[in-house]
Structures are given as structure tokens and as C-alpha cells.
Write a protein that holds these residues in place. Structure first.
Motif, mmCIF file in Angstrom:
data_model
loop_
_atom_site.group_PDB
_atom_site.id
_atom_site.type_symbol
_atom_site.label_atom_id
_atom_site.label_comp_id
_atom_site.label_asym_id
_atom_site.label_seq_id
_atom_site.Cartn_x
_atom_site.Cartn_y
_atom_site.Cartn_z
ATOM 1 N N HIS A 28 0.846 -1.356 -0.149
ATOM 2 C CA HIS A 28 -0.071 0.181 0.085
ATOM 3 C C HIS A 28 0.853 1.236 0.040
ATOM 4 O O HIS A 28 0.388 2.406 -0.380
ATOM 5 N N SER A 29 2.027 0.983 0.485
ATOM 6 C CA SER A 29 3.102 2.346 0.453
ATOM 7 C C SER A 29 4.199 2.178 -0.475
ATOM 8 O O SER A 29 4.752 1.240 -0.525
ATOM 9 N N ASN A 30 4.224 2.939 -1.254
ATOM 10 C CA ASN A 30 5.375 3.055 -2.501
ATOM 11 C C ASN A 30 6.815 3.128 -1.747
ATOM 12 O O ASN A 30 7.566 2.445 -2.137
ATOM 13 N N LYS A 31 6.811 4.150 -0.836
ATOM 14 C CA LYS A 31 8.032 4.459 -0.158
ATOM 15 C C LYS A 31 8.589 3.041 0.596
ATOM 16 O O LYS A 31 9.684 2.868 0.290
ATOM 17 N N LEU A 32 7.597 2.369 1.095
ATOM 18 C CA LEU A 32 7.966 0.944 1.547
ATOM 19 C C LEU A 32 8.613 0.040 0.768
ATOM 20 O O LEU A 32 9.737 -0.509 0.754
ATOM 21 N N VAL A 33 7.928 0.042 -0.547
ATOM 22 C CA VAL A 33 8.455 -1.169 -1.471
ATOM 23 C C VAL A 33 9.675 -0.580 -2.310
ATOM 24 O O VAL A 33 10.543 -1.458 -2.706
ATOM 25 N N GLU A 34 9.376 0.575 -2.392
ATOM 26 C CA GLU A 34 10.841 1.137 -3.100
ATOM 27 C C GLU A 34 12.184 1.026 -2.227
ATOM 28 O O GLU A 34 13.188 0.656 -2.502
ATOM 29 N N GLY A 35 12.121 1.387 -0.964
ATOM 30 C CA GLY A 35 13.042 1.018 0.086
ATOM 31 C C GLY A 35 13.467 -0.287 -0.010
ATOM 32 O O GLY A 35 14.490 -0.510 0.116
ATOM 33 N N LEU A 36 12.494 -1.211 0.071
ATOM 34 C CA LEU A 36 12.922 -2.517 0.098
ATOM 35 C C LEU A 36 13.446 -3.083 -1.127
ATOM 36 O O LEU A 36 14.469 -3.928 -1.055
ATOM 37 N N LYS A 37 12.913 -2.606 -2.173
ATOM 38 C CA LYS A 37 13.674 -2.888 -3.395
ATOM 39 C C LYS A 37 15.200 -2.487 -3.448
ATOM 40 O O LYS A 37 16.162 -3.072 -3.870
ATOM 41 N N ASP A 38 15.478 -1.247 -2.948
ATOM 42 C CA ASP A 38 16.779 -0.845 -2.904
ATOM 43 C C ASP A 38 17.759 -1.613 -2.116
ATOM 44 O O ASP A 38 18.888 -2.123 -2.467
ATOM 45 N N LEU A 39 17.075 -1.939 -1.020
ATOM 46 C CA LEU A 39 17.975 -2.911 0.068
ATOM 47 C C LEU A 39 18.293 -4.388 -0.733
ATOM 48 O O LEU A 39 19.551 -4.634 -0.791
ATOM 49 N N ILE A 40 17.243 -4.901 -1.163
ATOM 50 C CA ILE A 40 17.221 -6.307 -1.823
ATOM 51 C C ILE A 40 18.247 -6.028 -3.074
ATOM 52 O O ILE A 40 18.905 -7.181 -3.040
ATOM 53 N N SER A 41 18.190 -5.234 -3.683
ATOM 54 C CA SER A 41 18.927 -5.076 -5.015
ATOM 55 C C SER A 41 20.293 -4.866 -4.786
ATOM 56 O O SER A 41 21.206 -5.318 -5.540
ATOM 57 N N GLN A 42 20.710 -4.428 -3.477
ATOM 58 C CA GLN A 42 22.174 -4.462 -3.162
ATOM 59 C C GLN A 42 22.862 -5.676 -2.523
ATOM 60 O O GLN A 42 24.013 -5.843 -2.886
ATOM 61 N N MET A 43 21.898 -6.488 -2.283
ATOM 62 C CA MET A 43 22.219 -7.948 -1.808
ATOM 63 C C MET A 43 22.209 -9.157 -2.954
ATOM 64 O O MET A 43 22.869 -9.844 -3.092
ATOM 65 N N ALA A 44 20.987 -8.829 -3.801
ATOM 66 C CA ALA A 44 20.943 -9.832 -4.830
ATOM 67 C C ALA A 44 21.075 -9.107 -6.250
ATOM 68 O O ALA A 44 20.000 -8.867 -6.830
ATOM 69 N N VAL A 45 22.265 -8.808 -6.896
ATOM 70 C CA VAL A 45 22.734 -8.109 -8.071
ATOM 71 C C VAL A 45 22.263 -9.008 -9.181
ATOM 72 O O VAL A 45 22.434 -10.262 -9.061
ATOM 73 N N GLY A 46 21.569 -8.270 -10.117
ATOM 74 C CA GLY A 46 21.327 -8.800 -11.226
ATOM 75 C C GLY A 46 19.813 -9.328 -11.008
ATOM 76 O O GLY A 46 19.229 -9.760 -12.295
ATOM 77 N N VAL A 47 18.797 -9.556 -10.155
ATOM 78 C CA VAL A 47 17.848 -9.960 -10.194
ATOM 79 C C VAL A 47 16.837 -8.913 -10.487
ATOM 80 O O VAL A 47 17.120 -7.762 -9.815
ATOM 81 N N LYS A 48 15.899 -9.083 -11.203
ATOM 82 C CA LYS A 48 14.756 -8.149 -11.812
ATOM 83 C C LYS A 48 13.651 -8.204 -10.578
ATOM 84 O O LYS A 48 13.197 -8.896 -10.273
ATOM 85 N N ILE A 49 13.872 -6.770 -9.875
ATOM 86 C CA ILE A 49 12.955 -6.604 -8.861
ATOM 87 C C ILE A 49 12.016 -5.398 -9.261
ATOM 88 O O ILE A 49 12.551 -4.592 -9.571
ATOM 89 N N CYS A 50 10.720 -5.550 -9.168
ATOM 90 C CA CYS A 50 10.149 -4.343 -9.200
ATOM 91 C C CYS A 50 8.983 -3.775 -8.182
ATOM 92 O O CYS A 50 8.484 -4.755 -7.454
ATOM 93 N N ALA A 51 8.766 -2.792 -7.687
ATOM 94 C CA ALA A 51 8.063 -2.377 -6.874
ATOM 95 C C ALA A 51 6.878 -1.963 -7.314
ATOM 96 O O ALA A 51 6.904 -0.895 -8.446
ATOM 97 N N ALA A 52 5.693 -2.189 -6.610
ATOM 98 C CA ALA A 52 4.168 -1.673 -7.187
ATOM 99 C C ALA A 52 3.655 -1.233 -5.956
ATOM 100 O O ALA A 52 2.854 -2.076 -5.245
#
Length: 127
Positions: A9-33
């Protein structure tokens, strides 16, 4: 590589989570909705559908959500997809943060969608 969609429900929440995960799981396609188009709290099936299409691969897509209507709108989004895509999308009823993190790490090392689901099974929120 299995794609990951984060629905909240919160764009800020999933954008932050995406940023965190993307730094740990390099190359994985992740999208926040997250959130609605007008910037408010809520979920939007069209935004979720677009996110699925963005990260889609033949390996599949795992979708993680926060609460209530996020699940309902995720199911609606999947129903709107072409069947060739929708049959490879799975909703994970696990803790959003921990589930998405483990799934992304597993995807980054080439695990299959089935193996990833086995890894996150213990994080279920609904039995």
C-alpha cells in the motif's frame, strides 16, 4: 532468473525494500508496485500487472505483498495477464521483507521457482 514483484500500500516501503534487496541480490529483476498513481496509500492492479510484465522471464515471477487488498489486487492483476505469463506467476503468502529478501538471494544464485518456494516455506503468514 526468477523475477520478484513487491506489492504494498506504500510506495515508499516497497521502493526502500527494492533498494535494499537489489544491493544484496545483484542482477535479479525486482519491481516495486506500491501506492496509487496519485501518490496515495493503496494498491493498483494495473500497476501490479505492469510490474509483473517488467520482471517476467521464462523462469517465472514471485509476487510478495503486505496486507489485505494487496493480495486481492495481485490476484486481479494476474487474471488480467495473458495466460502464457500468468501461469508462471506465483503469489507468496509469506512475510514481505524476509520472504522477498530470501527469494531474491536464491534467484541470484540461479535457484528455480520451486526451490525458492521451498526456501521461504517457513516464513508463511497463512497456514
Amino acid at each position: 532468473m526468477v523475477g520478484i514483484v513487491l506489492v504494498s500500500h506504500s510506495n515508499k516501503l516497497v521502493e526502500g525494500l527494492k533498494d535494499l534487496i537489489s544491493q544484496m541480490a545483484v542482477g535479479v529483476k525486482i519491481c516495486a508496485a506500491g501506492g496509487t498513481d496519485d501518490g496515495r496509500i493503496g494498491t493498483d492492479p494495473m500497476k501490479i500487472m505492469s510490474a509483473i510484465e517488467e520482471v517476467y522471464s521464462d523462469d517465472g515471477v514471485l509476487l510478495f505483498f503486505d496486507i489485505g487488498s494487496a493480495l486481492m489486487n495481485a490476484e486481479l492483476a494476474i487474471d488480467m495477464l495473458d495466460e502464457s505469463i500468468s501461469k508462471k506467476v506465483e503469489i507468496c503468502k509469506v512475510s514481505l521483507v524476509e520472504g522477498a529478501f530470501v527469494a531474491a538471494i536464491d534467484s541470484s544464485i540461479g535457484k528455480s521457482i520451486g526451490d525458492i518456494k521451498e526456501s521461504i516455506k517457513g516464513l508463511q503468514i497463512e497456514k
